[in-house]
Design a protein around this motif. Structure first.
Motif, PDB file in Angstrom:
ATOM      1  N   ASN A 188       0.824  -1.133   0.071  1.00  0.00           N
ATOM      2  CA  ASN A 188      -0.104   0.020   0.165  1.00  0.00           C
ATOM      3  C   ASN A 188       0.755   1.288   0.078  1.00  0.00           C
ATOM      4  OD1 ASN A 188      -2.481  -1.173  -0.049  1.00  0.00           O
ATOM      5  ND2 ASN A 188      -2.931  -0.737   2.165  1.00  0.00           N
ATOM      6  N   ALA A 189       0.387   2.152  -0.711  1.00  0.00           N
ATOM      7  CA  ALA A 189       0.869   3.720  -0.698  1.00  0.00           C
ATOM      8  C   ALA A 189      -0.198   4.520  -0.218  1.00  0.00           C
ATOM      9  CB  ALA A 189       1.392   4.008  -1.996  1.00  0.00           C
ATOM     10  N   GLU A 190      -0.095   5.262   0.945  1.00  0.00           N
ATOM     11  CA  GLU A 190      -1.097   5.761   1.573  1.00  0.00           C
ATOM     12  C   GLU A 190      -0.873   7.408   1.831  1.00  0.00           C
ATOM     13  OE1 GLU A 190      -3.722   2.203   3.831  1.00  0.00           O
ATOM     14  OE2 GLU A 190      -2.762   3.771   5.102  1.00  0.00           O
ATOM     15  N   PHE A 191      -1.644   8.323   1.620  1.00  0.00           N
ATOM     16  CA  PHE A 191      -1.501   9.729   1.418  1.00  0.00           C
ATOM     17  C   PHE A 191      -2.380  10.463   2.400  1.00  0.00           C
ATOM     18  CE2 PHE A 191      -0.982   7.811  -2.767  1.00  0.00           C
ATOM     19  CZ  PHE A 191       0.219   7.975  -3.093  1.00  0.00           C
ATOM     20  N   TYR A 192      -2.006  10.815   3.334  1.00  0.00           N
ATOM     21  CA  TYR A 192      -2.688  11.328   4.456  1.00  0.00           C
ATOM     22  C   TYR A 192      -2.506  13.090   4.673  1.00  0.00           C
ATOM     23  CZ  TYR A 192      -3.286   6.831   6.383  1.00  0.00           C
ATOM     24  OH  TYR A 192      -3.759   5.597   6.772  1.00  0.00           O
ATOM     25  N   ILE A 193      -3.718  13.665   5.105  1.00  0.00           N
ATOM     26  CA  ILE A 193      -3.359  15.117   5.457  1.00  0.00           C
ATOM     27  C   ILE A 193      -3.742  15.247   6.930  1.00  0.00           C
ATOM     28  CG2 ILE A 193      -3.690  15.919   3.254  1.00  0.00           C
ATOM     29  CD1 ILE A 193      -6.582  16.696   3.849  1.00  0.00           C
ATOM     30  N   TYR A 194      -3.070  16.336   7.729  1.00  0.00           N
ATOM     31  CA  TYR A 194      -3.285  16.430   8.886  1.00  0.00           C
ATOM     32  C   TYR A 194      -4.372  17.509   9.056  1.00  0.00           C
ATOM     33  CZ  TYR A 194      -2.695  16.928  14.019  1.00  0.00           C
ATOM     34  OH  TYR A 194      -2.680  17.078  15.290  1.00  0.00           O
ATOM     35  N   GLU A 195      -5.523  17.438   9.533  1.00  0.00           N
ATOM     36  CA  GLU A 195      -6.479  18.052   9.549  1.00  0.00           C
ATOM     37  C   GLU A 195      -7.627  18.102  10.645  1.00  0.00           C
ATOM     38  OE1 GLU A 195      -9.055  18.897   5.444  1.00  0.00           O
ATOM     39  OE2 GLU A 195     -10.430  17.600   6.663  1.00  0.00           O
ATOM     40  N   ASN A 196      -7.734  19.416  11.222  1.00  0.00           N
ATOM     41  CA  ASN A 196      -8.667  19.301  12.521  1.00  0.00           C
ATOM     42  C   ASN A 196      -8.070  18.492  13.537  1.00  0.00           C
ATOM     43  OD1 ASN A 196     -10.500  21.127  11.276  1.00  0.00           O
ATOM     44  ND2 ASN A 196     -11.573  19.449  10.465  1.00  0.00           N
ATOM     45  N   GLY A 197      -6.727  18.378  13.773  1.00  0.00           N
ATOM     46  CA  GLY A 197      -5.880  17.685  14.795  1.00  0.00           C
ATOM     47  C   GLY A 197      -6.051  16.274  14.697  1.00  0.00           C
ATOM     48  N   LYS A 198      -6.212  15.689  13.408  1.00  0.00           N
ATOM     49  CA  LYS A 198      -5.984  14.366  13.186  1.00  0.00           C
ATOM     50  C   LYS A 198      -5.415  14.094  11.896  1.00  0.00           C
ATOM     51  CE  LYS A 198     -10.624  12.697  12.571  1.00  0.00           C
ATOM     52  NZ  LYS A 198     -11.751  11.919  13.042  1.00  0.00           N
ATOM     53  N   TRP A 199      -5.066  12.892  11.583  1.00  0.00           N
ATOM     54  CA  TRP A 199      -4.194  12.463  10.230  1.00  0.00           C
ATOM     55  C   TRP A 199      -5.528  11.698   9.466  1.00  0.00           C
ATOM     56  CZ3 TRP A 199      -0.224  14.116   8.067  1.00  0.00           C
ATOM     57  CH2 TRP A 199       0.694  14.485   9.069  1.00  0.00           C
ATOM     58  N   MET A 200      -5.728  12.253   8.344  1.00  0.00           N
ATOM     59  CA  MET A 200      -6.788  11.733   7.614  1.00  0.00           C
ATOM     60  C   MET A 200      -6.337  11.058   6.247  1.00  0.00           C
ATOM     61  SD  MET A 200      -9.413  12.389   9.431  1.00  0.00           S
ATOM     62  CE  MET A 200     -11.048  12.310   8.357  1.00  0.00           C
ATOM     63  N   LEU A 201      -6.985  10.004   5.880  1.00  0.00           N
ATOM     64  CA  LEU A 201      -6.643   9.255   4.728  1.00  0.00           C
ATOM     65  C   LEU A 201      -7.321   9.960   3.213  1.00  0.00           C
ATOM     66  CD1 LEU A 201      -4.999   6.905   3.079  1.00  0.00           C
ATOM     67  CD2 LEU A 201      -7.228   5.535   3.796  1.00  0.00           C
ATOM     68  N   LEU A 202      -6.606  10.617   2.728  1.00  0.00           N
ATOM     69  CA  LEU A 202      -6.885  11.253   1.276  1.00  0.00           C
ATOM     70  C   LEU A 202      -6.950  10.395   0.361  1.00  0.00           C
ATOM     71  CD1 LEU A 202      -8.268  14.081   0.639  1.00  0.00           C
ATOM     72  CD2 LEU A 202      -5.604  14.665  -0.025  1.00  0.00           C
ATOM     73  N   GLY A 203      -5.890   9.607   0.153  1.00  0.00           N
ATOM     74  CA  GLY A 203      -5.982   8.756  -0.984  1.00  0.00           C
ATOM     75  C   GLY A 203      -4.907   7.601  -0.946  1.00  0.00           C
ATOM     76  N   ASP A 204      -5.145   6.678  -1.642  1.00  0.00           N
ATOM     77  CA  ASP A 204      -4.220   5.341  -1.826  1.00  0.00           C
ATOM     78  C   ASP A 204      -4.237   4.865  -2.992  1.00  0.00           C
ATOM     79  OD1 ASP A 204      -6.477   3.987  -1.464  1.00  0.00           O
ATOM     80  OD2 ASP A 204      -6.188   3.033   0.521  1.00  0.00           O
ATOM     81  N   PHE A 205      -2.968   3.912  -3.068  1.00  0.00           N
ATOM     82  CA  PHE A 205      -3.014   2.836  -4.029  1.00  0.00           C
ATOM     83  C   PHE A 205      -2.329   1.639  -3.547  1.00  0.00           C
ATOM     84  CE2 PHE A 205      -0.900   0.020  -7.255  1.00  0.00           C
ATOM     85  CZ  PHE A 205      -2.059   0.457  -8.203  1.00  0.00           C
ATOM     86  N   SER A 206      -3.193   0.605  -3.647  1.00  0.00           N
ATOM     87  CA  SER A 206      -2.841  -0.807  -3.217  1.00  0.00           C
ATOM     88  C   SER A 206      -2.862  -1.821  -4.331  1.00  0.00           C
ATOM     89  CB  SER A 206      -4.236  -1.260  -2.254  1.00  0.00           C
ATOM     90  OG  SER A 206      -3.816  -2.426  -1.565  1.00  0.00           O
ATOM     91  N   PHE A 207      -1.782  -2.507  -4.036  1.00  0.00           N
ATOM     92  CA  PHE A 207      -1.401  -3.643  -5.072  1.00  0.00           C
ATOM     93  C   PHE A 207      -1.355  -4.801  -4.194  1.00  0.00           C
ATOM     94  CE2 PHE A 207       0.743  -6.851  -7.564  1.00  0.00           C
ATOM     95  CZ  PHE A 207       0.290  -6.792  -8.457  1.00  0.00           C
ATOM     96  N   GLY A 208      -2.643  -5.779  -4.416  1.00  0.00           N
ATOM     97  CA  GLY A 208      -2.547  -7.164  -3.695  1.00  0.00           C
ATOM     98  C   GLY A 208      -2.868  -8.288  -4.696  1.00  0.00           C
ATOM     99  N   GLU A 209      -2.456  -9.272  -4.279  1.00  0.00           N
ATOM    100  CA  GLU A 209      -2.883 -10.590  -4.835  1.00  0.00           C
ATOM    101  C   GLU A 209      -3.093 -11.831  -3.926  1.00  0.00           C
ATOM    102  OE1 GLU A 209       0.545 -11.061  -7.630  1.00  0.00           O
ATOM    103  OE2 GLU A 209       1.909 -11.194  -6.214  1.00  0.00           O
ATOM    104  N   ALA A 210      -3.897 -12.653  -4.538  1.00  0.00           N
ATOM    105  CA  ALA A 210      -4.009 -13.769  -3.690  1.00  0.00           C
ATOM    106  C   ALA A 210      -3.069 -14.567  -3.350  1.00  0.00           C
ATOM    107  CB  ALA A 210      -5.166 -14.625  -4.187  1.00  0.00           C
ATOM    108  N   ASP A 211      -2.784 -15.510  -2.326  1.00  0.00           N
ATOM    109  CA  ASP A 211      -1.610 -16.155  -2.050  1.00  0.00           C
ATOM    110  C   ASP A 211      -2.153 -17.394  -2.834  1.00  0.00           C
ATOM    111  OD1 ASP A 211      -0.564 -14.592  -0.626  1.00  0.00           O
ATOM    112  OD2 ASP A 211      -1.063 -15.431   1.331  1.00  0.00           O
ATOM    113  N   LYS A 212      -0.924 -18.432  -3.459  1.00  0.00           N
ATOM    114  CA  LYS A 212      -1.326 -19.433  -4.170  1.00  0.00           C
ATOM    115  C   LYS A 212      -1.101 -20.399  -3.364  1.00  0.00           C
ATOM    116  CE  LYS A 212       0.054 -17.165  -8.253  1.00  0.00           C
ATOM    117  NZ  LYS A 212       0.528 -16.722  -9.217  1.00  0.00           N
TER     118      LYS A 212
END
Length: 159
Positions: A135-159
């Motif tokens: 995962n690559a996640e992008f946060y902004i600090y707003e109103n006293g807390k970290w908020m997840l604004l966007g992300d990109f996730s690359f996942g795959e099923a285990d074989k």
């Protein structure tokens, strides 16, 4: 001479190994740890199926994307999907390992590796499934807390 050469090779290998192992150990700043705590809380709450708590730090303008969907998803769509899966999915375990966290002012980027397994139930059928990815996640600090604004996730099923 041969004894001295062997000692030099062994010493070099030990020093190289120590350099590699201590390079992976990183001291995290207060801000980096604060952001990481948000990531950990989200995963813990997701496992407990407490979606309101899991999404407490997801920004209203959130846009997330992964390798399985054609376009980014909104917070509402993602939350509805998670609640929909809850009836047929029980998360068994997860592991997350931070790779990098950059904090610059009121913005942060978190890169980490994840793996998780769950039991998928459909009628009498039960199936254990496992996934792993990054995962690559992008946060902004707003109103006293970290908020997840966007992300990109690359996942795959285990074989």
């Amino acid at each position: 001479m041969k004894k001295m050469m062997n000692f030099s090779v062994i010493t070099f290998v030990i020093i190289a190994f120590l350099g590699i192992s201590t390079a992976n150990a990183q001291e995290w700043t207060k801000e980096q740890n604060e952001v990481w705590q948000v990531v950990e809380n989200m995963w813990t709450n997701w496992k407990a199926k407490d979606y309101d708590a899991a999404f407490a730090n997801v920004h209203e303008k959130y846009q997330g994307w992964n390798n399985e969907i054609p376009l980014p998803s909104s917070k509402t769509k993602w939350l509805n999907e998670m609640k929909g899966y809850a009836a047929n999915m029980s998360k068994e375990n997860f592991s997350i390992e931070r790779a990098r966290i950059v904090v610059e002012g009121d913005a942060a980027v978190v890169d980490y590796y994840f793996s998780f397994s769950f039991i998928y139930t459909d009628g009498d059928m039960k199936k254990m499934m496992s996934y792993h990815g990054k995962n690559a996640e992008f946060y902004i600090y707003e109103n006293g807390k970290w908020m997840l604004l966007g992300d990109f996730s690359f996942g795959e099923a285990d074989k």
